[in-house]
Design a protein around this motif. Sequence first.
Motif, mmCIF file in Angstrom:
data_model
loop_
_atom_site.group_PDB
_atom_site.id
_atom_site.type_symbol
_atom_site.label_atom_id
_atom_site.label_comp_id
_atom_site.label_asym_id
_atom_site.label_seq_id
_atom_site.Cartn_x
_atom_site.Cartn_y
_atom_site.Cartn_z
ATOM 1 N N LEU A 76 -0.218 3.120 -3.277
ATOM 2 C CA LEU A 76 -1.187 4.230 -3.168
ATOM 3 C C LEU A 76 -0.612 5.553 -3.706
ATOM 4 O O LEU A 76 -1.254 6.212 -4.522
ATOM 5 C CB LEU A 76 -1.670 4.397 -1.725
ATOM 6 N N MET B 13 0.839 -1.211 0.000
ATOM 7 C CA MET B 13 0.000 0.000 0.000
ATOM 8 C C MET B 13 0.871 1.257 0.000
ATOM 9 O O MET B 13 0.576 2.224 -0.716
ATOM 10 C CB MET B 13 -0.899 0.031 1.240
ATOM 11 N N LEU C 245 -4.907 -2.436 -5.630
ATOM 12 C CA LEU C 245 -3.998 -1.342 -5.994
ATOM 13 C C LEU C 245 -3.920 -1.178 -7.508
ATOM 14 O O LEU C 245 -3.890 -0.049 -8.019
ATOM 15 C CB LEU C 245 -2.602 -1.611 -5.405
#
Length: 381
Positions: free
Chosen positions: A297, A293, A370
Motif C-alpha cells: 500500500l 498490504m 495491490l
Amino acid sequence: MRNSTRSQVDPFIVMDVMEAARQAEETGRHIIHMEVGQPSTGAPKGATEALKRALDSDALGYTVALGLPALRARIARLYGEWYNVDLNPERVVITPGSSGGFILAFTALFDSGDRVGIGAPGYPSYRQILKALGMVPVDLPASPENRYQPVPADFAGMDLAGLMVASPANPTGTMLDHASLGALIEAAQGQGASFISDEIYHGLEYEAKAVTALELSDDVYVINSFSKYFSMTGWRAGWLVVPEDHVRVLERIAQNMFICAPHASQVAALAAMDCTEELQANLAVYARNRALMLDGLPKAGFDKIAPPDGAFYIYADVSDLTQDSRAFAAEILDKAGVAVTPGLDFDPLRGATTLRFSYARATADIEEGLARLARFMAERG
Ligand SMILES: Cc1ncc(COP(=O)(O)O)c(C=O)c1O
C-alpha cells in the motif's frame, strides 16, 4: 402509514460499493474485493460435521434464552485459555451475532435519550442501532496520534450514560493496550457511564495479544461473536459477558426479543471452538496478507495508515489524494477493478478523506489487488 423518527437510520455505504462491484462483475469485469469485512473461508470443518450429526439426532427446537449451557461453559473456558481469566459461565449470554448482542446490551443498560459515547472512526452500526433504540450516539473524534482510539480527555465532563470501544477496531485494526483500556474503563466508571467493550476481532491479532476488558474489571459488558476469528458470519452466533447481577435482566429481554440464538448455529459454534488448527491456518493467511498490504500500500502511494494491530483492515488517510472518498472509491473500482470502502461509513465527517482496505480474502487476490492499485496510482500521477 408513517414511519417512526427513530427508524430513519443511515444505510451502509459499503453495501453501495458491493452493489457497484456486483454490477461491474455482471458486465464480465474481474473485481478484487477489498471492501468486504468478512472471511472468505467458511465455518471450520469440525463445526459443520457436528451440525450434520445433530441434524440426524436432534429436533433443534428453541434453546433456553441464555444459550446452550455447554456453549456458555466452553466460552467461559476460552477466557481461561486466551487471557487467564477465571470466568463464571453463568455470566455468558449467547446472542444472535454480536449485532443481537448490541440490541440486548443497549436495551439492558440505557434509557431513551441516554447519551452513549462511540469513537469515530468506528463500526457504523453502533450509531444506527443506538438511534433506532431512541438513544443518542455521541461521536468522539479520535486522533491518529491516539491510534484512532478514544482517550479519557475526549469525553471528560460529558456526562455520558455509556462508552463503547472496540479493540481491535473496525475500520482501523488498532488495539488498546492494558493501560489505555484500563484508563478508559476508569474514566467511564468515574462519570457513572457503563462500559461496553466490542471484542469481536479478538483472536485476529498479529504482534501483541488483545486485552479483554474482563482482565481489568468485572463491572463491564463484553461483546463477542463467532463471525470473525471463528469464520462464521452467516450463522449469527455471538455472546455477551455481563456482571452477575445483570444476567437475569438480559435473560428476560432475550426471552422476549429473540427467544434464543439459532440452535443449529450454537451446536456448530461449540464445535468450532475446538477447531484451533484450521482457525490458526486462517490467521496465518491474514498475517501473510497483512504483511503484503503493509509493504504494497505505501509503495502504491497509500502511506498514511493506522497501525493495524489486529482484525483484517487497513485504514488510510487519503486527504492528499481526494476530499471525496466516495468518488475516489468509485474511481478505484472503475479504473483499477478494486472495490474499497470510503471512510464515510465509519466517520461521517473526516471519512471524506479516508479509505478502508480489507485483506480478508485469499492471498492471491491481495497480490493482484495491490498490483492493480499500484498501476492505477502510477497512471493517476
Ligand atoms: C466491530 C464490529 N462489531 C460487530 C460487528 C457485527 O458482527 P456480527 O453481528 O456478525 O457478530 C462487526 C461486523 O463487521 C464489526 O466490525
